[in-house]
Write an enzyme that holds these catalytic residues in place. Structure first.
Site, PDB file in Angstrom:
ATOM      1  N   LYS A 177       1.585   6.036  13.725  1.00 11.30           N
ATOM      2  CA  LYS A 177       1.199   4.629  13.538  1.00 11.30           C
ATOM      3  C   LYS A 177       2.303   3.832  12.853  1.00 11.30           C
ATOM      4  CE  LYS A 177      -1.576   3.402   9.956  1.00 11.30           C
ATOM      5  NZ  LYS A 177      -0.939   2.311   9.166  1.00 11.30           N
ATOM      6  N   ASN A 178       2.825   4.366  11.754  1.00 10.94           N
ATOM      7  CA  ASN A 178       3.779   3.597  10.954  1.00 10.94           C
ATOM      8  C   ASN A 178       5.167   3.515  11.573  1.00 10.94           C
ATOM      9  OD1 ASN A 178       1.789   3.071   9.156  1.00 10.94           O
ATOM     10  ND2 ASN A 178       2.542   4.400   7.526  1.00 10.94           N
TER      11      ASN A 178
ATOM     12  N   CYS B  49      -4.969  -6.175  -1.087  1.00  6.24           N
ATOM     13  CA  CYS B  49      -5.741  -5.296  -0.215  1.00  6.24           C
ATOM     14  C   CYS B  49      -6.349  -4.240  -1.103  1.00  6.24           C
ATOM     15  CB  CYS B  49      -4.876  -4.691   0.875  1.00  6.24           C
ATOM     16  SG  CYS B  49      -3.838  -3.377   0.269  1.00  6.24           S
TER      17      CYS B  49
ATOM     18  N   ARG C   3       0.332  -5.483  -3.530  1.00  8.44           N
ATOM     19  CA  ARG C   3       1.266  -5.360  -2.417  1.00  8.44           C
ATOM     20  C   ARG C   3       1.995  -6.655  -2.057  1.00  8.44           C
ATOM     21  NH1 ARG C   3      -1.392  -1.216   1.878  1.00  8.44           N
ATOM     22  NH2 ARG C   3       0.774  -0.844   2.377  1.00  8.44           N
TER      23      ARG C   3
ATOM     24  N   ASP D  69       0.702   8.464   1.124  1.00  4.11           N
ATOM     25  CA  ASP D  69      -0.300   8.523   2.196  1.00  4.11           C
ATOM     26  C   ASP D  69      -0.950   9.910   2.338  1.00  4.11           C
ATOM     27  OD1 ASP D  69       0.012   5.862   2.716  1.00  4.11           O
ATOM     28  OD2 ASP D  69       1.169   6.109   4.559  1.00  4.11           O
TER      29      ASP D  69
ATOM     30  N   ARG E 214      -8.466   2.817  12.235  1.00  2.00           N
ATOM     31  CA  ARG E 214      -7.189   2.092  12.141  1.00  2.00           C
ATOM     32  C   ARG E 214      -6.013   3.056  12.281  1.00  2.00           C
ATOM     33  NH1 ARG E 214      -6.235  -0.525   6.875  1.00  2.00           N
ATOM     34  NH2 ARG E 214      -4.233  -0.570   7.917  1.00  2.00           N
TER      35      ARG E 214
HETATM   36  C1  UD1 Z   1       4.296   1.498   4.085  1.00  2.00           C
HETATM   37  C2  UD1 Z   1       3.311   2.221   4.969  1.00  2.00           C
HETATM   38  C3  UD1 Z   1       2.146   2.733   4.127  1.00  2.00           C
HETATM   39  C4  UD1 Z   1       2.648   3.563   2.966  1.00  2.00           C
HETATM   40  C5  UD1 Z   1       3.720   2.820   2.182  1.00  2.00           C
HETATM   41  C6  UD1 Z   1       4.396   3.677   1.120  1.00  2.00           C
HETATM   42  C7  UD1 Z   1       3.582   1.091   7.081  1.00  2.00           C
HETATM   43  C8  UD1 Z   1       3.006   0.168   8.093  1.00  2.00           C
HETATM   44  N1  UD1 Z   1       2.829   1.309   5.990  1.00  2.00           N
HETATM   45  O1  UD1 Z   1       3.626   0.382   3.531  1.00  2.00           O
HETATM   46  O2  UD1 Z   1       1.291   3.519   4.958  1.00  2.00           O
HETATM   47  O3  UD1 Z   1       1.588   3.869   2.089  1.00  2.00           O
HETATM   48  O4  UD1 Z   1       4.764   2.370   3.066  1.00  2.00           O
HETATM   49  O5  UD1 Z   1       4.929   4.828   1.676  1.00  2.00           O
HETATM   50  O6  UD1 Z   1       4.648   1.640   7.257  1.00  2.00           O
HETATM   51  N2  UD1 Z   1       6.407  -3.863  -3.016  1.00  2.00           N
HETATM   52  C9  UD1 Z   1       6.796  -4.965  -3.752  1.00  2.00           C
HETATM   53  N3  UD1 Z   1       7.437  -6.001  -3.117  1.00  2.00           N
HETATM   54  C10 UD1 Z   1       7.705  -5.982  -1.768  1.00  2.00           C
HETATM   55  C11 UD1 Z   1       7.300  -4.848  -1.026  1.00  2.00           C
HETATM   56  C12 UD1 Z   1       6.658  -3.812  -1.678  1.00  2.00           C
HETATM   57  O7  UD1 Z   1       6.587  -5.021  -4.965  1.00  2.00           O
HETATM   58  O8  UD1 Z   1       8.280  -6.947  -1.262  1.00  2.00           O
HETATM   59  C13 UD1 Z   1       5.732  -2.714  -3.694  1.00  2.00           C
HETATM   60  C14 UD1 Z   1       4.341  -2.429  -3.176  1.00  2.00           C
HETATM   61  O9  UD1 Z   1       3.402  -3.227  -3.818  1.00  2.00           O
HETATM   62  C15 UD1 Z   1       4.206  -0.960  -3.497  1.00  2.00           C
HETATM   63  C16 UD1 Z   1       5.612  -0.413  -3.302  1.00  2.00           C
HETATM   64  O10 UD1 Z   1       6.467  -1.544  -3.371  1.00  2.00           O
HETATM   65  O11 UD1 Z   1       3.811  -0.782  -4.820  1.00  2.00           O
HETATM   66  C17 UD1 Z   1       5.866   0.301  -1.993  1.00  2.00           C
HETATM   67  O12 UD1 Z   1       5.382  -0.484  -0.925  1.00  2.00           O
HETATM   68  P1  UD1 Z   1       5.999  -0.483   0.542  1.00  2.00           P
HETATM   69  O13 UD1 Z   1       6.934   0.668   0.699  1.00  2.00           O
HETATM   70  O14 UD1 Z   1       6.509  -1.852   0.836  1.00  2.00           O
HETATM   71  O15 UD1 Z   1       4.710  -0.217   1.414  1.00  2.00           O
HETATM   72  P2  UD1 Z   1       4.453  -0.797   2.855  1.00  2.00           P
HETATM   73  O16 UD1 Z   1       5.768  -0.929   3.529  1.00  2.00           O
HETATM   74  O17 UD1 Z   1       3.555  -1.962   2.783  1.00  2.00           O
END
Ligand code: UD1
Length: 417
Positions: A22-23, A117, A122, A305, A397
């Site tokens: 999925k990711n 969420c 996030r 995850d 999902r």
């Molecule tokens: C992706 C995965 C999700 C997984 C996560 C961490 C997808 C579609 N989803 O989510 O399944 O759990 O990686 O491995 O690939 N953060 C910030 N600012 C930003 C972006 C992130 O503070 O601009 C923080 C988030 O709140 C979180 C951490 O960074 O605490 C990691 O998040 P991130 O790696 O961005 O997760 P996703 O990419 O949303």
């Protein structure tokens, strides 16, 4: 709303195939926005998140053709509406992945802010910071990020934290930028590598994906390509945990064990015997697992995850273990549901202390997010009697035909309306 009814107590045995990730599929579908020529994909999983992304792309003017058996053809020649509306973004945060490609190819994007969420705030500040550094003008108005740029330019970006979709968004934006972009502190997740492979097949010049420093040399345009999505490492890990918890013996085909080192190490520590093959993996569980402590971190460390699934296996293991979540701030909602089945879990801020109990008892529980739901399924497969899991739209999902796959492995599970 659909429910899952599980009669626990049967060990999982047999063989199933792992689905596409999925990711990896979600950012790769967005990569289709970067070229006016068609992108032909294989191994796209049939999941609700994929259908949501498909609808999102279609309302932007992208034609999406189902080619059967996980095949999909994207044609973005008619891209005319660079908008990701709130209704879609709120159901799937990964919709933010259209931001980078839209600014790069269309020169403009309006994407709803994802908002909070179930697993925490996030934010997307790192996506915005990186795009601004590449010359995009970005404003946030009425809940929407509005980004504009004639042509992005290459630059050096150091992200404050490691972000998976942030790295992917910036990588996609950079492929059509003028000059070279260097992304430091990049996420090293295998899904980032799969996206880079797809982009390079489309004519991009991305190197270093899978390391903490990704270098993208911008090109004028991308062309059509074909790409097969990598196997889902989290789905693989989830079935391994389910087999481990039930005392089972399973073989998962179409898998990529090399992406699961941290998870495999923990399963071995718990007493499982693991056999790796080139594209398959076998697990043989002991009579009772030993409790194992885990700490989530970005790849290649133990994935957030898989945290909920390991909490579930620790619930019935021998001894006590600490499950520490460092990636997301509020990712223990499954703990209270697991205690409804008789688990012994104490939460102290971002640490869950789990003491194994000899048996769990079936009960009605509620799925709260995708991986939390998977942990309830694992617990339900172990529990005596019937476990009824409500709100399984979360599972749909991210897990393709989960009840069918579990039934293939001998579980007594069925979906009810
Ligand atoms: C992706 C995965 C999700 C997984 C996560 C961490 C997808 C579609 N989803 O989510 O399944 O759990 O990686 O491995 O690939 N953060 C910030 N600012 C930003 C972006 C992130 O503070 O601009 C923080 C988030 O709140 C979180 C951490 O960074 O605490 C990691 O998040 P991130 O790696 O961005 O997760 P996703 O990419 O949303």
């Amino acid at each position: 709303m659909d429910k899952l009814l599980i009669h626990g107590g049967l060990p999982l045995n047999g063989e199933i195939a792992v689905s596409g990730a999925k990711n990896a599929a979600l950012p790769i579908l967005c990569a289709g926005l970067l070229s006016a020529e068609p992108l032909r994909l294989k191994n796209v999983p049939a999941l609700n998140d994929i259908s949501t992304m498909r609808r999102l792309l279609q309302q932007m003017g992208v034609s999406v053709f189902d080619e059967g058996d996980g095949g999909m053809l994207l044609d973005s020649a008619g891209l005319n509406n660079p908008l990701a509306p709130y209704d879609m973004v709120k159901t799937m945060r990964a919709s933010i992945l259209v931001l980078g490609p839209l600014v790069a190819r269309f020169g403009e994007a309006r994407v709803s802010l994802p908002g909070g969420c179930a697993i925490g705030a996030r934010p997307i500040d790192q996506h915005i910071k990186g795009l601004r550094a590449m010359g995009a003008e970005i404003s946030v108005e009425q809940g929407y990020v509005h980004a504009r740029a004639k042509r992005l330019h290459g630059t050096r970006i150091v992200t404050d934290i490691v972000t998976v979709t942030g790295t992917e968004n910036l990588m996609m934006a950079a492929v059509l930028a003028e000059g070279e972009t260097i992304i430091e502190n990049a996420a090293r997740e295998p899904e980032v590598v799969d996206l880079a492979d797809c982009l390079n097949a489309m004519g991009a010049r991305v190197s270093g994906a899978g390391s903490g420093c990704v270098v993208v040399r911008g090109v004028e345009r991308l062309h059509g390509a074909a790409h097969a999505v990598m196997p889902d490492r989290i789905e693989t890990g989830t079935y391994l945990c389910a087999a481990a918890a039930t005392g089972g013996n399973i073989r998962l085909t179409r898998a990529r064990p090399s992406n699961l080192d941290a998870v495999i190490a923990k399963l071995v520590e718990a007493g499982c015997e693991i056999t790796r093959e080139a594209d398959a993996i076998r697990l043989e569980a002991p009579r009772r697992l030993k409790a194992v402590s885990v700490r989530t971190e970005p790849y290649p460390a133990f994935p957030t995850d898989m945290q909920a699934q390991f909490m579930a296996i620790n619930c019935v293991a021998e001894g006590a273990a600490a499950v520490r979540e460092t990636v997301f701030e509020n990712r223990f909602m499954h703990a209270v549901e697991l205690t409804r089945l008789g688990a012994d879990i104490k939460i102290d801020s971002n640490v869950a202390l789990v003491t194994g109990v000899p048996r769990l008892e079936g009960a009605t529980v509620m799925a709260t997010d995708l991986r939390a739901s998977a942990s309830l399924v694992i617990a339900g497969l172990v529990a005596q009697g019937e476990t009824r899991i409500e709100r399984i739209y979360h599972l749909d999902r991210g897990y393709e035909r989960m009840e069918t796959k579990l039934a293939c492995l001998g579980a007594n599970v069925r979906r009810a309306a």
